[in-house]
Enzyme design. Structure first.
Site, PDB file in Angstrom:
ATOM      1  N   ARG A 121       0.888  -1.277  -0.129  1.00 57.34           N
ATOM      2  CA  ARG A 121       0.009  -0.061  -0.086  1.00 57.34           C
ATOM      3  C   ARG A 121       0.978   1.273  -0.069  1.00 57.34           C
ATOM      4  O   ARG A 121       1.323   1.742   1.089  1.00 57.34           O
ATOM      5  CB  ARG A 121      -0.955   0.102   1.265  1.00 57.34           C
ATOM      6  CG  ARG A 121      -1.784   1.114   1.281  1.00 57.34           C
ATOM      7  CD  ARG A 121      -2.703   0.991   2.600  1.00 57.34           C
ATOM      8  NE  ARG A 121      -3.960   2.060   2.519  1.00 57.34           N
ATOM      9  CZ  ARG A 121      -3.499   3.213   3.144  1.00 57.34           C
ATOM     10  NH1 ARG A 121      -2.365   3.592   3.825  1.00 57.34           N
ATOM     11  NH2 ARG A 121      -4.656   4.147   3.101  1.00 57.34           N
TER      12      ARG A 121
ATOM     13  N   SER B 235     -12.953  -2.643   0.660  1.00 59.68           N
ATOM     14  CA  SER B 235     -13.089  -2.129   2.192  1.00 59.68           C
ATOM     15  C   SER B 235     -14.561  -1.753   2.350  1.00 59.68           C
ATOM     16  O   SER B 235     -15.091  -1.339   1.365  1.00 59.68           O
ATOM     17  CB  SER B 235     -12.173  -0.713   2.544  1.00 59.68           C
ATOM     18  OG  SER B 235     -10.683  -1.083   2.301  1.00 59.68           O
TER      19      SER B 235
ATOM     20  N   LYS C 107      -4.217   6.234   8.459  1.00 61.50           N
ATOM     21  CA  LYS C 107      -4.870   6.622   7.220  1.00 61.50           C
ATOM     22  C   LYS C 107      -5.564   8.101   7.289  1.00 61.50           C
ATOM     23  O   LYS C 107      -6.264   8.281   8.315  1.00 61.50           O
ATOM     24  CB  LYS C 107      -6.025   5.704   7.032  1.00 61.50           C
ATOM     25  CG  LYS C 107      -6.872   5.717   5.760  1.00 61.50           C
ATOM     26  CD  LYS C 107      -7.684   4.628   5.576  1.00 61.50           C
ATOM     27  CE  LYS C 107      -8.949   4.834   4.747  1.00 61.50           C
ATOM     28  NZ  LYS C 107      -8.502   5.001   3.287  1.00 61.50           N
TER      29      LYS C 107
HETATM   30  N1  3NM Z   1      -8.064   1.333   6.262  1.00 60.13           N
HETATM   31  P1  3NM Z   1      -3.060   0.780  11.486  1.00 60.13           P
HETATM   32  S1  3NM Z   1      -7.839   1.980   8.704  1.00 60.13           S
HETATM   33  C1  3NM Z   1      -5.496   1.210   5.508  1.00 60.13           C
HETATM   34  O1  3NM Z   1     -11.056   1.833   8.016  1.00 60.13           O
HETATM   35  C2  3NM Z   1      -6.602   1.627   6.491  1.00 60.13           C
HETATM   36  O2  3NM Z   1     -10.610   1.181   5.957  1.00 60.13           O
HETATM   37  C3  3NM Z   1      -8.771   1.662   7.416  1.00 60.13           C
HETATM   38  O3  3NM Z   1      -3.390   0.976   9.881  1.00 60.13           O
HETATM   39  C4  3NM Z   1     -10.143   1.282   7.059  1.00 60.13           C
HETATM   40  O4  3NM Z   1      -3.055  -0.728  11.589  1.00 60.13           O
HETATM   41  C5  3NM Z   1      -6.347   1.862   7.731  1.00 60.13           C
HETATM   42  O5  3NM Z   1      -1.656   1.405  11.498  1.00 60.13           O
HETATM   43  C6  3NM Z   1      -5.022   2.305   8.452  1.00 60.13           C
HETATM   44  O6  3NM Z   1      -4.141   1.438  12.235  1.00 60.13           O
HETATM   45  C7  3NM Z   1      -4.681   0.898   9.376  1.00 60.13           C
END
Ligand code: 3NM
Length: 219
Positions: free
Chosen positions: A46, A117, A146
């Protein structure tokens, strides 16, 4: 090649590591190698956010990370770049709600893995209808990875989707750590996906081992 079977997909989702060059504390190839040594079951490239690589540099990093995954038998998923996924013959693509339409992506990628998602029941049902192999549901907890993430929903969103008949493989995302992964699994997820819990750790190897242990203790 046939579509991945649901049972195999569920096994692959257990410890799903997502990473790009901007997320890593260590050099990306090193971080990925340690994560594989620690027990990840799936990897997503990503390359997003401020400072992310583009063009030839993005392509080269993708190829290098893919080569590591191939050597170790870990499927390689590309986030939101169908052209790149097809160009390097990746194992799959993951798209968000703001990316290309899931039905069109399914047509383009054939039987490759398609992840979508979803943040609510409507999006989850649409993803199933479009031919997703799994959905990523989040953010479960607050995330710093994000910029445009929605408000954290808690693990209850996964239980709600299961109670409303969403049976396809589900992976939780957003703020998941070894400390809270158990409750994500208990809510009905097949696995957890993380960026920072592994990529920001001083030891991605140790962090992955701890995460995997939390997941497999709560299957
Ligand atoms: N998508 P971390 S939250 C890439 O809610 C991504 O769809 C999300 O990173 C969504 O594990 C997210 O550091 C970030 O919190 C996840």
């Amino acid at each position: 090649m046939a579509r991945i079977a649901s049972e195999e997909m569920k096994q692959r989702l257990k410890v799903y590591f997502i990473m790009g060059s901007v997320n890593c504390k260590k050099p990306p190839l090193e971080a990925l190698t340690e994560a594989i040594d620690g027990g990840i079951t799936l990897f997503q490239f990503r390359e997003k956010g401020s400072g992310a690589l583009v063009g030839e540099q993005k392509y080269e990093l993708a190829k290098q990370l893919q080569a590591i995954c191939q050597k170790r038998g870990i499927p390689f998923i590309v986030n939101d770049d169908v052209e790149l996924a097809l160009a390097i013959d990746a194992d799959g693509v993951h798209i968000g709600q703001d990316d290309e339409d899931a039905r069109i992506v399914r047509e383009k990628i054939g039987d490759k893995i398609l992840g979508v998602s979803a943040h609510n029941l409507e999006e989850a049902q649409a993803a199933v209808a479009a031919g997703a192999d799994y959905i990523g549901v989040g953010p479960i907890y607050p995330t710093k990875s994000k910029a445009d993430a929605k408000q954290a929903q808690g693990p209850g969103i996964i239980r709600l989707l299961r109670d409303h008949g969403i049976a396809i493989p589900i992976v939780g995302i957003g703020g998941i750590t070894a400390e809270n992964a158990g409750e994500v699994m208990s809510a009905g997820a097949d696995g957890v996906s993380v960026i920072s819990a592994i990529a920001s750790a001083s030891s991605p190897l140790l962090a992955t081992k701890q995460l995997a242990q939390a997941v497999f203790n709560n299957e």
